[in-house]
Design an enzyme around this catalytic site. Sequence first.
Site, PDB file in Angstrom:
ATOM      1  N   HIS A 303       0.851  -1.179   0.000  1.00  0.00           N
ATOM      2  CA  HIS A 303       0.000   0.000   0.000  1.00  0.00           C
ATOM      3  C   HIS A 303       0.890   1.232   0.000  1.00  0.00           C
ATOM      4  CE1 HIS A 303      -3.102   2.884   1.305  1.00  0.00           C
ATOM      5  NE2 HIS A 303      -3.977   1.996   0.888  1.00  0.00           N
ATOM      6  N   ASP A 361      -7.956  -4.597  -0.459  1.00  0.00           N
ATOM      7  CA  ASP A 361      -8.451  -4.938  -1.790  1.00  0.00           C
ATOM      8  C   ASP A 361      -8.247  -6.415  -2.112  1.00  0.00           C
ATOM      9  OD1 ASP A 361      -9.124  -2.205  -2.517  1.00  0.00           O
ATOM     10  OD2 ASP A 361      -6.970  -1.864  -2.563  1.00  0.00           O
TER      11      ASP A 361
END
Length: 426
Positions: A303, A361
Amino acid sequence: MGDTAKIGIGGSTVELPVLKGTAGPDVVDIRKLYSGADVFTYDPGFTSTASCESKITFIDGDQGILLHRGYPIDQLAEKSSFLEVCYLLLHGELPTAAEYAEFEHNITYHTMVHEQFDRFFQGFRRDAHPMAIMVGAVGALSAFYHDSTNIDDPEQRMISAHRMIAKIPTIAARAYKYSLGQPFVYPRNDCSYAENFLRMCFSVPAEDWKPNPVLTRAMDRIFILHADHEQNASTSTVRLAGSSGANPFACIAAGIASLWGPKHGGANEEALNMLKEIGTVENIPDFVKGVKNRERLLMGFGHRVYKNYDPRAKVMQTTCHEVLAAVGHSNDPLLKVAMELEKIALSDEFFIERKLYPNVDFYSGITLRALGFPPEMFTVLFALARTVGWIAQWKEMIEDPSQKIGRPRQLYTGAPQRDYVAVEKR
């Protein structure tokens, strides 16, 4: 007197105050740098620049911490509800029982959209992407609810906030139904927020629809996990649009447009496509080898902010298992691929050194598929959940006395000043 930073430029020294927040790094206040030294700072992507002061969300990427108004995301996802988190983000504190009852009533009784608004959908092609419909439809809300677009009126600001939190699930469900060629389903006031949305998406007139409490809770938790995430691209877009005085419906439409980008809201769809590409557990070693050789793209890991395990991913992993068990897909081959890939990522030195941990995700794509949503709806659901974060950030910005219209500077590298040459002499 607080700390100061000194910058030497062209033989002179400029002193800049250093600001301290509740948590996170100190911030050098450069607002007087241009007037004091006639220079700008250069920060593409604004990754080292604080664009605002905020009390809403705090992220410590190194420690894997996400707080909403001081409350850890895992506690909110486990113990709270989405509407309670909405109240928290908007007002700064968790509601009392009476405050929550009033807030829930206000949202529930704003879920209907103007009947004329439904004709708006007919203007889109049947195969239009649901996000294209969302951008247009949410922007059009200002044409139907212009009685709450005066941003200088606190009451109108709150009414518009309630309207968007309530109506965007209805619009999202209509975008989905329109793509299927199915009739629109009206919201019901006796359903919870998440239950109402699932019902508007999946019920049909030909048969009764029965809610599944496991799926309803999972949907609510997914909304909580995506409610706000500090000053990301779409939130910054909402703030920038709002800084000009644009009405809140237009600002949220701008945020939806920004979220549509595959580098932002489309990441869960990309992660699901990656798992489909791998196909089976047996293919994972070759895929991992390809990642290490920079021949394959690893989606759903790592991320930009989190350099540790994404705290939302832990909650999403549990939710994923619950949903798959509830719908009878606990043997889903993609889940097996996901679990094995996660196991490798958490034990392989290649991933550990690069801090490529699974993010939210990674699991949300599988979960949303199990709930019955097609990939093109994933970003729509993200927009639905993030609406409250956008509104809270917009509201905070409007009420900030130091707020100014956004006007980033640039490093100009084009041609110097020159004179126009007539066309016959060029």
